[in-house]
Design a protein around this motif. Structure first.
Motif, PDB file in Angstrom:
ATOM      1  N   ASP A  28      -0.710 -35.726 -18.623  1.00 45.47           N
ATOM      2  CA  ASP A  28      -1.359 -35.091 -19.766  1.00 45.47           C
ATOM      3  C   ASP A  28      -2.753 -35.697 -19.983  1.00 45.47           C
ATOM      4  O   ASP A  28      -3.159 -36.613 -19.268  1.00 45.47           O
ATOM      5  CB  ASP A  28      -0.506 -35.279 -21.026  1.00 45.47           C
ATOM      6  N   TYR A  29      -3.427 -35.168 -20.968  1.00 38.83           N
ATOM      7  CA  TYR A  29      -4.732 -35.678 -21.413  1.00 38.83           C
ATOM      8  C   TYR A  29      -5.800 -35.572 -20.320  1.00 38.83           C
ATOM      9  O   TYR A  29      -6.569 -36.517 -20.098  1.00 38.83           O
ATOM     10  CB  TYR A  29      -4.612 -37.128 -21.895  1.00 38.83           C
ATOM     11  N   TRP A  50      -5.689 -31.867 -26.921  1.00 39.93           N
ATOM     12  CA  TRP A  50      -5.730 -32.255 -25.520  1.00 39.93           C
ATOM     13  C   TRP A  50      -5.048 -31.180 -24.678  1.00 39.93           C
ATOM     14  O   TRP A  50      -4.302 -30.342 -25.192  1.00 39.93           O
ATOM     15  CB  TRP A  50      -5.060 -33.612 -25.297  1.00 39.93           C
ATOM     16  N   SER A  51      -5.322 -31.226 -23.404  1.00 33.49           N
ATOM     17  CA  SER A  51      -4.745 -30.230 -22.493  1.00 33.49           C
ATOM     18  C   SER A  51      -4.722 -30.789 -21.080  1.00 33.49           C
ATOM     19  O   SER A  51      -5.401 -31.784 -20.763  1.00 33.49           O
ATOM     20  CB  SER A  51      -5.563 -28.926 -22.535  1.00 33.49           C
ATOM     21  N   ASN A  52      -3.929 -30.144 -20.249  1.00 35.28           N
ATOM     22  CA  ASN A  52      -3.886 -30.463 -18.822  1.00 35.28           C
ATOM     23  C   ASN A  52      -3.946 -29.153 -18.043  1.00 35.28           C
ATOM     24  O   ASN A  52      -4.437 -28.149 -18.544  1.00 35.28           O
ATOM     25  CB  ASN A  52      -2.638 -31.288 -18.483  1.00 35.28           C
ATOM     26  N   CYS A  57      -2.379 -28.573 -26.120  1.00 35.79           N
ATOM     27  CA  CYS A  57      -1.531 -29.200 -27.132  1.00 35.79           C
ATOM     28  C   CYS A  57      -2.370 -29.715 -28.304  1.00 35.79           C
ATOM     29  O   CYS A  57      -3.576 -29.944 -28.185  1.00 35.79           O
ATOM     30  CB  CYS A  57      -0.735 -30.371 -26.535  1.00 35.79           C
ATOM     31  N   CYS A  67       2.594 -27.552 -28.542  1.00 32.31           N
ATOM     32  CA  CYS A  67       1.947 -27.153 -27.291  1.00 32.31           C
ATOM     33  C   CYS A  67       2.069 -25.654 -27.074  1.00 32.31           C
ATOM     34  O   CYS A  67       3.029 -25.021 -27.530  1.00 32.31           O
ATOM     35  CB  CYS A  67       2.549 -27.894 -26.096  1.00 32.31           C
TER      36      CYS A  67
END
Length: 266
Positions: A28-29, A50-52, A57, A67
């Motif tokens: 993540d992040y 944050w996102s991946n 999310c 999310c």
């Protein structure tokens, strides 16, 4: 021994880099930003976005995360699709590179002759190099997308300025390890790239009546260690310091004795 150590070091470094890139796919992040908690407010409220590669999310100050998974493949943002494709392509090439390099290393007893193992190792180095370039292209594409938004002079309302997360840096380190391992492999098989000339790898034997040129070999030749001249003519050594006249003198020293014995008997 030195060649084996370099190959083992390259295998460990490239495999570690491949694992780093693989781990970033699930981390993540990838990008993160925060809101609130600034300006000296007596009520501190902080929220993280944050996102991946798979979801966006939101985490509030109470550590509750909500999310939203990305939709199906053909409706995802194009640059996310590009990053996914480049990383997956790089991981696939790296997997084949690990297998080929494991077979082609000198310390393993599979793969055939030394020449074949060197070719396999060189092919594995090429796969690692291509996979590392594909991986680093994916990370650069993602970084470029974030930088274009973060450093834009004017950003519209509702657009967040994200920062780079830990997976980006871990993936870049992994790409460096993959490329470094490929260089280690290529150093040990440089003869495949630049083969030596036969004129520099041959031995010349002088037998008085002519010369014989034979290429050098790594192991024992057909005649080395098995041919021994007869003792009745003395011992001979292939030495560049001795001339053919000394060999003829040895023959002349041994043959008259036998001729005189035969004449005395008659």
């Amino acid at each position: 021994m030195e060649k084996r150590l370099i190959q083992i070091s390259g295998f460990l470094i490239s495999s570690l880099g491949w694992l780093f890139v693989l781990c970033t796919m699930a981390m993540d992040y990838w990008r993160i930003t925060q809101l609130g908690g600034q300006g000296g407010s007596f009520i501190i409220k902080v929220a993280w976005y944050w996102s991946n590669l798979w979801k966006d999310c939101f985490t509030d100050s109470t550590a509750v995360t909500n999310c939203r998974d990305f939709p199906v493949l053909w409706s995802v943002t194009p640059f996310i699709q590009g990053v996914r494709g480049l990383l997956m392509c790089g991981l696939t090439l790296g997997f084949f590179g690990v297998v080929l390099c494991f077979i082609g290393m000198e310390c393993t007893y599979i793969g055939g002759a030394d020449r074949t193992k060197d070719k396999l190792l060189f092919a594995g180095a090429v796969f690692h190099f291509a996979g590392g370039v594909s991986d680093i292209s994916g990370y650069c594409l993602y970084i470029n997308r974030i930088a274009r938004t973060s450093f834009a002079p004017s950003v519209g309302p509702g657009v967040l300025r994200y920062d780079l997360g830990p997976p980006i840096f871990l993936g870049l380190v992994g790409c460096f390890f993959i490329l470094l391992g490929a260089v280690f492999y290529a150093v040990t098989v440089y003869r495949v790239i630049c083969p030596e000339r036969y004129s520099n790898s041959s031995m010349v034997y002088d037998y008085g009546g002519g010369t014989y040129m034979a290429p050098r070999s790594r192991g024992r030749t057909l005649y080395t260690g098995y041919y021994r001249p007869s003792r009745q003519y003395g011992s001979y050594y292939i030495d560049s310091g001795r001339s053919s006249s000394s060999k003829i003198s040895k023959l002349s020293q041994t043959t008259p004795d036998k001729i005189s014995e035969r004449d005395a008997f008659v």
